[in-house]
Design a protein around this motif. Structure first.
Motif, PDB file in Angstrom:
ATOM      1  N   ASN A   1     -37.423  10.431 -13.908  1.00  8.46           N
ATOM      2  CA  ASN A   1     -37.849   9.287 -13.065  1.00  8.46           C
ATOM      3  C   ASN A   1     -37.330   8.521 -13.742  1.00  8.46           C
ATOM      4  OD1 ASN A   1     -37.787  11.520 -11.113  1.00  8.46           O
ATOM      5  ND2 ASN A   1     -39.404  11.633 -10.797  1.00  8.46           N
ATOM      6  N   ALA A   2     -38.306   7.722 -14.762  1.00 13.02           N
ATOM      7  CA  ALA A   2     -38.602   6.577 -15.764  1.00 13.02           C
ATOM      8  C   ALA A   2     -36.526   6.227 -15.595  1.00 13.02           C
ATOM      9  CB  ALA A   2     -39.136   7.002 -16.145  1.00 13.02           C
ATOM     10  N   VAL A   3     -35.834   7.276 -16.367  1.00 17.41           N
ATOM     11  CA  VAL A   3     -34.644   6.519 -16.334  1.00 17.41           C
ATOM     12  C   VAL A   3     -34.083   6.075 -15.776  1.00 17.41           C
ATOM     13  CG1 VAL A   3     -32.578   7.755 -18.047  1.00 17.41           C
ATOM     14  CG2 VAL A   3     -34.903   8.526 -18.895  1.00 17.41           C
ATOM     15  N   GLU A   4     -33.885   7.394 -14.195  1.00 16.55           N
ATOM     16  CA  GLU A   4     -33.560   6.748 -12.868  1.00 16.55           C
ATOM     17  C   GLU A   4     -34.273   5.292 -12.590  1.00 16.55           C
ATOM     18  OE1 GLU A   4     -31.201   8.324 -12.220  1.00 16.55           O
ATOM     19  OE2 GLU A   4     -31.296   9.814 -13.277  1.00 16.55           O
ATOM     20  N   GLU A   5     -35.374   4.655 -12.563  1.00 10.25           N
ATOM     21  CA  GLU A   5     -35.708   3.510 -12.013  1.00 10.25           C
ATOM     22  C   GLU A   5     -35.481   2.731 -13.298  1.00 10.25           C
ATOM     23  OE1 GLU A   5     -38.036   1.221 -10.144  1.00 10.25           O
ATOM     24  OE2 GLU A   5     -37.500   2.882  -9.335  1.00 10.25           O
ATOM     25  N   ILE A   6     -35.261   2.946 -14.178  1.00 11.29           N
ATOM     26  CA  ILE A   6     -34.393   1.646 -15.223  1.00 11.29           C
ATOM     27  C   ILE A   6     -33.380   1.698 -15.566  1.00 11.29           C
ATOM     28  CG2 ILE A   6     -34.522   3.506 -17.161  1.00 11.29           C
ATOM     29  CD1 ILE A   6     -35.567   1.089 -19.083  1.00 11.29           C
ATOM     30  N   ARG A   7     -32.845   2.375 -14.729  1.00 10.49           N
ATOM     31  CA  ARG A   7     -30.729   2.375 -14.785  1.00 10.49           C
ATOM     32  C   ARG A   7     -30.556   1.517 -13.371  1.00 10.49           C
ATOM     33  NH1 ARG A   7     -28.103   7.905 -15.037  1.00 10.49           N
ATOM     34  NH2 ARG A   7     -26.262   6.306 -14.827  1.00 10.49           N
ATOM     35  N   LYS A   8     -31.880   1.931 -12.508  1.00 10.31           N
ATOM     36  CA  LYS A   8     -31.734   0.219 -11.218  1.00 10.31           C
ATOM     37  C   LYS A   8     -32.282  -0.858 -11.840  1.00 10.31           C
ATOM     38  CE  LYS A   8     -32.586   5.226  -8.755  1.00 10.31           C
ATOM     39  NZ  LYS A   8     -33.902   4.802  -7.664  1.00 10.31           N
ATOM     40  N   ARG A   9     -32.944  -1.028 -12.514  1.00  6.09           N
ATOM     41  CA  ARG A   9     -33.432  -2.388 -12.452  1.00  6.09           C
ATOM     42  C   ARG A   9     -32.541  -3.227 -13.021  1.00  6.09           C
ATOM     43  NH1 ARG A   9     -38.429  -1.928 -11.340  1.00  6.09           N
ATOM     44  NH2 ARG A   9     -39.272  -3.917 -12.011  1.00  6.09           N
ATOM     45  N   TYR A  10     -33.132  -5.244 -12.320  1.00 12.01           N
ATOM     46  CA  TYR A  10     -32.718  -6.026 -12.868  1.00 12.01           C
ATOM     47  C   TYR A  10     -32.978  -6.541 -13.630  1.00 12.01           C
ATOM     48  CZ  TYR A  10     -28.587  -3.962  -9.832  1.00 12.01           C
ATOM     49  OH  TYR A  10     -27.430  -2.581  -9.236  1.00 12.01           O
TER      50      TYR A  10
ATOM     51  N   GLU B   1     -35.788  -8.143 -16.341  1.00 17.08           N
ATOM     52  CA  GLU B   1     -36.052  -8.194 -17.617  1.00 17.08           C
ATOM     53  C   GLU B   1     -37.176  -7.210 -18.447  1.00 17.08           C
ATOM     54  OE1 GLU B   1     -39.395 -10.652 -15.545  1.00 17.08           O
ATOM     55  OE2 GLU B   1     -37.555 -10.941 -16.190  1.00 17.08           O
ATOM     56  N   ASN B   2     -37.690  -6.283 -17.622  1.00 19.75           N
ATOM     57  CA  ASN B   2     -39.156  -5.698 -17.126  1.00 19.75           C
ATOM     58  C   ASN B   2     -38.367  -4.195 -17.464  1.00 19.75           C
ATOM     59  OD1 ASN B   2     -40.811  -7.208 -16.937  1.00 19.75           O
ATOM     60  ND2 ASN B   2     -40.822  -7.102 -14.554  1.00 19.75           N
ATOM     61  N   GLY B   3     -37.028  -3.951 -17.622  1.00 19.72           N
ATOM     62  CA  GLY B   3     -36.619  -2.616 -17.624  1.00 19.72           C
ATOM     63  C   GLY B   3     -36.843  -1.810 -19.126  1.00 19.72           C
ATOM     64  N   VAL B   4     -37.553  -1.357 -19.126  1.00 16.63           N
ATOM     65  CA  VAL B   4     -37.864  -0.491 -20.557  1.00 16.63           C
ATOM     66  C   VAL B   4     -39.402   0.635 -20.117  1.00 16.63           C
ATOM     67  CG1 VAL B   4     -40.203  -2.256 -20.941  1.00 16.63           C
ATOM     68  CG2 VAL B   4     -38.979  -0.933 -22.953  1.00 16.63           C
TER      69      VAL B   4
ATOM     70  N   TYR C   1     -35.306   0.997 -23.249  1.00 16.85           N
ATOM     71  CA  TYR C   1     -34.985   0.191 -23.036  1.00 16.85           C
ATOM     72  C   TYR C   1     -33.785  -0.204 -21.814  1.00 16.85           C
ATOM     73  CZ  TYR C   1     -37.680  -2.649 -26.712  1.00 16.85           C
ATOM     74  OH  TYR C   1     -38.400  -2.684 -27.687  1.00 16.85           O
ATOM     75  N   LYS C   2     -33.754  -0.830 -21.227  1.00 16.38           N
ATOM     76  CA  LYS C   2     -32.283  -0.995 -19.778  1.00 16.38           C
ATOM     77  C   LYS C   2     -31.224  -0.697 -20.635  1.00 16.38           C
ATOM     78  CE  LYS C   2     -30.896  -2.868 -16.148  1.00 16.38           C
ATOM     79  NZ  LYS C   2     -29.750  -1.252 -15.431  1.00 16.38           N
ATOM     80  N   ASP C   3     -31.175  -1.739 -21.764  1.00 15.28           N
ATOM     81  CA  ASP C   3     -30.282  -1.590 -22.834  1.00 15.28           C
ATOM     82  C   ASP C   3     -29.109  -0.092 -24.124  1.00 15.28           C
ATOM     83  OD1 ASP C   3     -31.641  -2.154 -24.731  1.00 15.28           O
ATOM     84  OD2 ASP C   3     -30.787  -4.171 -25.564  1.00 15.28           O
ATOM     85  N   LEU C   4     -30.077   0.822 -23.534  1.00 20.54           N
ATOM     86  CA  LEU C   4     -29.773   1.509 -24.359  1.00 20.54           C
ATOM     87  C   LEU C   4     -30.436   2.260 -25.250  1.00 20.54           C
ATOM     88  CD1 LEU C   4     -25.744   3.297 -23.052  1.00 20.54           C
ATOM     89  CD2 LEU C   4     -28.535   4.482 -22.171  1.00 20.54           C
ATOM     90  N   SER C   5     -31.254   0.508 -26.533  1.00 18.51           N
ATOM     91  CA  SER C   5     -31.741   0.450 -27.446  1.00 18.51           C
ATOM     92  C   SER C   5     -33.194   1.492 -27.422  1.00 18.51           C
ATOM     93  CB  SER C   5     -32.694  -1.159 -27.493  1.00 18.51           C
ATOM     94  OG  SER C   5     -31.328  -1.250 -27.770  1.00 18.51           O
ATOM     95  N   LEU C   6     -33.388   2.493 -28.538  1.00 18.47           N
ATOM     96  CA  LEU C   6     -34.638   3.292 -28.602  1.00 18.47           C
ATOM     97  C   LEU C   6     -34.885   2.998 -29.732  1.00 18.47           C
ATOM     98  CD1 LEU C   6     -34.484   7.083 -27.423  1.00 18.47           C
ATOM     99  CD2 LEU C   6     -35.311   6.318 -30.414  1.00 18.47           C
ATOM    100  N   LEU C   7     -36.433   2.643 -29.665  1.00 23.31           N
ATOM    101  CA  LEU C   7     -36.874   2.241 -30.253  1.00 23.31           C
ATOM    102  C   LEU C   7     -38.400   4.083 -30.716  1.00 23.31           C
ATOM    103  CD1 LEU C   7     -38.337   0.157 -32.419  1.00 23.31           C
ATOM    104  CD2 LEU C   7     -39.837  -0.480 -31.109  1.00 23.31           C
ATOM    105  N   TYR C   8     -38.018   3.973 -32.084  1.00 20.81           N
ATOM    106  CA  TYR C   8     -39.362   5.765 -31.924  1.00 20.81           C
ATOM    107  C   TYR C   8     -40.670   4.652 -32.623  1.00 20.81           C
ATOM    108  CZ  TYR C   8     -40.481  10.740 -33.161  1.00 20.81           C
ATOM    109  OH  TYR C   8     -41.049  11.020 -33.880  1.00 20.81           O
ATOM    110  N   ILE C   9     -41.655   5.031 -32.323  1.00 19.57           N
ATOM    111  CA  ILE C   9     -42.556   3.999 -33.427  1.00 19.57           C
ATOM    112  C   ILE C   9     -43.106   5.104 -34.128  1.00 19.57           C
ATOM    113  CG2 ILE C   9     -44.483   2.820 -33.160  1.00 19.57           C
ATOM    114  CD1 ILE C   9     -43.318   1.457 -30.563  1.00 19.57           C
ATOM    115  N   TYR C  10     -44.037   5.306 -35.034  1.00 21.65           N
ATOM    116  CA  TYR C  10     -44.214   6.259 -35.567  1.00 21.65           C
ATOM    117  C   TYR C  10     -45.383   5.588 -36.596  1.00 21.65           C
ATOM    118  CZ  TYR C  10     -40.907   6.559 -39.532  1.00 21.65           C
ATOM    119  OH  TYR C  10     -39.434   6.117 -39.821  1.00 21.65           O
ATOM    120  N   GLY C  11     -45.769   6.781 -37.256  1.00 27.65           N
ATOM    121  CA  GLY C  11     -46.686   6.143 -38.755  1.00 27.65           C
ATOM    122  C   GLY C  11     -48.118   6.540 -38.304  1.00 27.65           C
ATOM    123  N   GLU C  12     -48.921   6.799 -39.894  1.00 23.98           N
ATOM    124  CA  GLU C  12     -50.881   7.331 -39.144  1.00 23.98           C
ATOM    125  C   GLU C  12     -50.835   6.206 -38.264  1.00 23.98           C
ATOM    126  OE1 GLU C  12     -54.397   6.767 -42.262  1.00 23.98           O
ATOM    127  OE2 GLU C  12     -52.715   8.405 -42.795  1.00 23.98           O
ATOM    128  N   ASN C  13     -51.115   4.684 -38.246  1.00 23.58           N
ATOM    129  CA  ASN C  13     -51.268   3.461 -37.691  1.00 23.58           C
ATOM    130  C   ASN C  13     -49.504   3.139 -36.532  1.00 23.58           C
ATOM    131  OD1 ASN C  13     -53.644   3.386 -38.539  1.00 23.58           O
ATOM    132  ND2 ASN C  13     -52.708   2.640 -40.604  1.00 23.58           N
TER     133      ASN C  13
END
Length: 111
Positions: free
Chosen positions: A24-33, A35-38, A53-65
């Motif tokens: 549902n979040a994917v569907e909502e982000i696709r509709k947004r116009y 800067e909060n499209g993330v 992100y709305k622009d189809l960027s995907l950030l994978y955050i990991y690591g102990e911290n």
């Protein structure tokens, strides 16, 4: 109760999130116009986060911290849903390896 949470750039938070909430979040982000499209998907015990992100960027955050990041530009929303499915299956290492493989393939094609 689930072990997942979702935080959306437009001010909505979901505790005990399920994969349907992420879709549902994917569907909502696709509709947004705006800067909060993330949105972020996280696990309450594991230190892995997907940021999409709305622009189809995907950030994978990991690591102990949560100090390491992998960034890719997805080709379409079905690939975002693929990574979301992996995340909700707790295939955290698989996500990391697949992002690295995609990045390597794109780099190899450019040279």
């Amino acid at each position: 109760m689930t072990e997942f949470w979702i935080e959306m750039g437009w001010g909505v938070s979901i505790d005990n999130a399920e994969i349907a909430d992420a879709v549902n979040a994917v569907e909502e982000i696709r509709k947004r116009y705006d800067e909060n499209g993330v949105f972020w998907i996280g696990h309450i015990q594991e230190e892995y986060v997907l940021k999409i992100y709305k622009d189809l960027s995907l950030l994978y955050i990991y690591g102990e911290n949560q100090d390491k990041e992998l960034l890719i530009l997805l080709e379409d929303w079905s690939l975002a849903e693929h990574f979301i499915g992996m995340y909700f299956s707790k295939d955290f290492l698989g996500i990391k390896e697949e992002i690295k493989r995609i990045t390597l393939n794109k780099t190899t094609k450019l040279t």
